[in-house]
Design a protein around this motif. Structure first.
Motif, PDB file in Angstrom:
ATOM      1  N   LYS A  10      12.584  -0.390 -34.450  1.00  0.00           N
ATOM      2  CA  LYS A  10      12.234  -1.645 -35.116  1.00  0.00           C
ATOM      3  C   LYS A  10      13.397  -2.631 -35.095  1.00  0.00           C
ATOM      4  O   LYS A  10      13.188  -3.843 -35.057  1.00  0.00           O
ATOM      5  N   ILE A  11      14.613  -2.111 -35.100  1.00  0.00           N
ATOM      6  CA  ILE A  11      15.783  -2.990 -34.998  1.00  0.00           C
ATOM      7  C   ILE A  11      15.800  -3.665 -33.627  1.00  0.00           C
ATOM      8  O   ILE A  11      16.023  -4.877 -33.509  1.00  0.00           O
ATOM      9  N   TYR A  12      15.532  -2.908 -32.578  1.00  0.00           N
ATOM     10  CA  TYR A  12      15.511  -3.496 -31.233  1.00  0.00           C
ATOM     11  C   TYR A  12      14.326  -4.440 -31.062  1.00  0.00           C
ATOM     12  O   TYR A  12      14.419  -5.422 -30.316  1.00  0.00           O
ATOM     13  N   GLN A  13      13.219  -4.175 -31.766  1.00  0.00           N
ATOM     14  CA  GLN A  13      12.102  -5.116 -31.746  1.00  0.00           C
ATOM     15  C   GLN A  13      12.535  -6.460 -32.323  1.00  0.00           C
ATOM     16  O   GLN A  13      12.119  -7.525 -31.851  1.00  0.00           O
ATOM     17  N   ARG A  14      13.390  -6.406 -33.333  1.00  0.00           N
ATOM     18  CA  ARG A  14      13.886  -7.642 -33.936  1.00  0.00           C
ATOM     19  C   ARG A  14      14.743  -8.430 -32.944  1.00  0.00           C
ATOM     20  O   ARG A  14      14.679  -9.656 -32.889  1.00  0.00           O
ATOM     21  N   VAL A  15      15.558  -7.719 -32.173  1.00  0.00           N
ATOM     22  CA  VAL A  15      16.350  -8.396 -31.137  1.00  0.00           C
ATOM     23  C   VAL A  15      15.415  -9.072 -30.134  1.00  0.00           C
ATOM     24  O   VAL A  15      15.657 -10.194 -29.689  1.00  0.00           O
ATOM     25  N   ASP A  16      14.330  -8.396 -29.794  1.00  0.00           N
ATOM     26  CA  ASP A  16      13.372  -8.941 -28.822  1.00  0.00           C
ATOM     27  C   ASP A  16      12.684 -10.205 -29.320  1.00  0.00           C
ATOM     28  O   ASP A  16      12.137 -10.976 -28.527  1.00  0.00           O
ATOM     29  N   GLN A  17      12.715 -10.426 -30.632  1.00  0.00           N
ATOM     30  CA  GLN A  17      12.048 -11.597 -31.208  1.00  0.00           C
ATOM     31  C   GLN A  17      12.972 -12.810 -31.323  1.00  0.00           C
ATOM     32  O   GLN A  17      12.531 -13.910 -31.662  1.00  0.00           O
TER      33      GLN A  17
END
Length: 362
Positions: A10-17
């Protein structure tokens, strides 16, 4: 921790956003495209360099990201400052205009009378997060309107922030108070309304910039009390050290990729002496320990490094460089700096002029 998940995926999903181009245009607004990555960068789960590299993989170039990169560079710059000087001692103590060492009660309880600021403080207390622009407003109110010593306000805010960082937080408060720069930061109601979707009029900040420095402390903010900031620490694990080498993680280094494939012990060391100077709330400590769960077999040790070393005198310790653990002994790994140049400069923009040349070669 619904606002700030602790699972790596979920942390990397945040980077993707993250959209660095939109960030450049509206980051100072309440609903702007801020990244909300600061808790993960402060805790060392992500590095500033790693964030930029991930964005470049998505197709953004340095020109697209220049403003975003500059803000990340501020984080590294503050860290460099901490390496060279105490962040608890201002460069210009003679510029201290404070009259009080106690925080106004109505700041701590989010009852200042400035609606946008009160909402920002409530967010801080409930989620551990506050928009960076709002942090300037709160610091301005505490230091320059209420004549409170910068360290009182900085320690209170640091206590509640998930991204609490001695360098970024303490030095930003010093900047607002004018004790590491020559000018104090001020903002009036019109400015706050503009950036935080507010239409408040008639408040004590609804004055011109010429009047702001001359105004008396608002009556609603006269009452003060001691701010008690207890750090409620987790219990230490009963350490089981099967190997002769131990990687020391800290509240500033929870990088799950660091020495990932090595055979060694892994300890998260939390030093009470550090938290005595930089206290953290129970919510922040919980966030840190949850992030630690991304590191397999991580054990928790609450105590001084000296005591740990005395308990295991033959242990080989490895750790990442950070000003808070300059007293550690063993093999020190460099952190993942954004730029190869990380030498102290007396001002951020002197530093930025150096590193911008490097950025153009990426």
């Amino acid at each position: 921790m619904t606002h700030f998940p602790t699972e790596l995926s979920k942390i990397y999903q945040r980077v993707d956003q993250v959209d660095p181009e939109k960030y450049a245009h509206d980051r100072n607004y309440k609903d702007g495209h801020v990244s909300r990555l600061s808790p993960y960068i402060s805790r060392g789960v992500l590095s500033t360099k790693q964030v930029v590299q991930l964005l470049m993989k998505r197709g953004f170039n340095c020109q697209d990201m220049e403003k975003f990169i500059q803000e990340l560079a501020w984080r590294d710059y503050w860290q460099i400052c901490w390496q060279t000087q105490s962040v608890l001692t201002p460069r210009l103590p003679e510029n201290d205009h404070s009259l009080y060492n106690q925080l106004p009660k109505n700041v701590a309880t989010a009852n200042t009378g400035i609606k946008a600021i009160d909402l920002g403080i409530k967010s801080l207390l409930s989620t551990g997060y506050m928009h960076n622009h709002m942090r300037l407003y709160v610091a301005m109110l505490v230091c320059n309107v209420c004549k409170t010593h910068w360290l009182t306000g900085a320690s209170w805010m640091h206590y509640h922030l998930l991204d609490a960082d001695g360098a970024s937080n303490m030095l930003s408060w010093q900047w607002v108070a004018g004790v590491n720069s020559k000018k104090r930061y001020m903002a009036n109601q019109e400015n706050i309304n503009r950036y935080f979707n507010s239409d408040q009029v008639g408040s004590f900040l609804d004055v011109s910039y010429e009047e702001l420095p001359k105004m008396p402390i608002p009556e609603a903010l006269n009452a003060r009390s001691e701010t008690i900031l207890p750090s409620i620490l987790p219990d230490s694990d009963e350490l089981c050290l099967a190997y002769d080498k131990t990687a020391l993680y800290t509240i500033y280094n929870l990088d799950p990729e660091w020495r990932k494939n090595e055979t060694l012990n892994k300890i998260l060391i939390i030093e009470p002496t550090h938290l005595a100077e930089f206290p953290l709330s129970e919510k922040v400590i919980e966030f840190i320990t949850l992030l630690g769960q991304n590191i397999p077999d991580l054990q928790v040790y609450v105590g001084a490094f000296k005591a740990l070393k005395e308990e295991f005198p033959d242990m080989k310790f490895v750790f990442k460089e950070h000003p808070a653990n300059a007293h550690f002994e063993g093999q020190e790994d460099s952190r993942d700096w954004l730029f190869n140049y990380h030498t102290y400069q007396p001002s951020f923009f002197k530093f930025w002029n150096k590193v911008k040349k490097e950025m153009r070669t990426w």
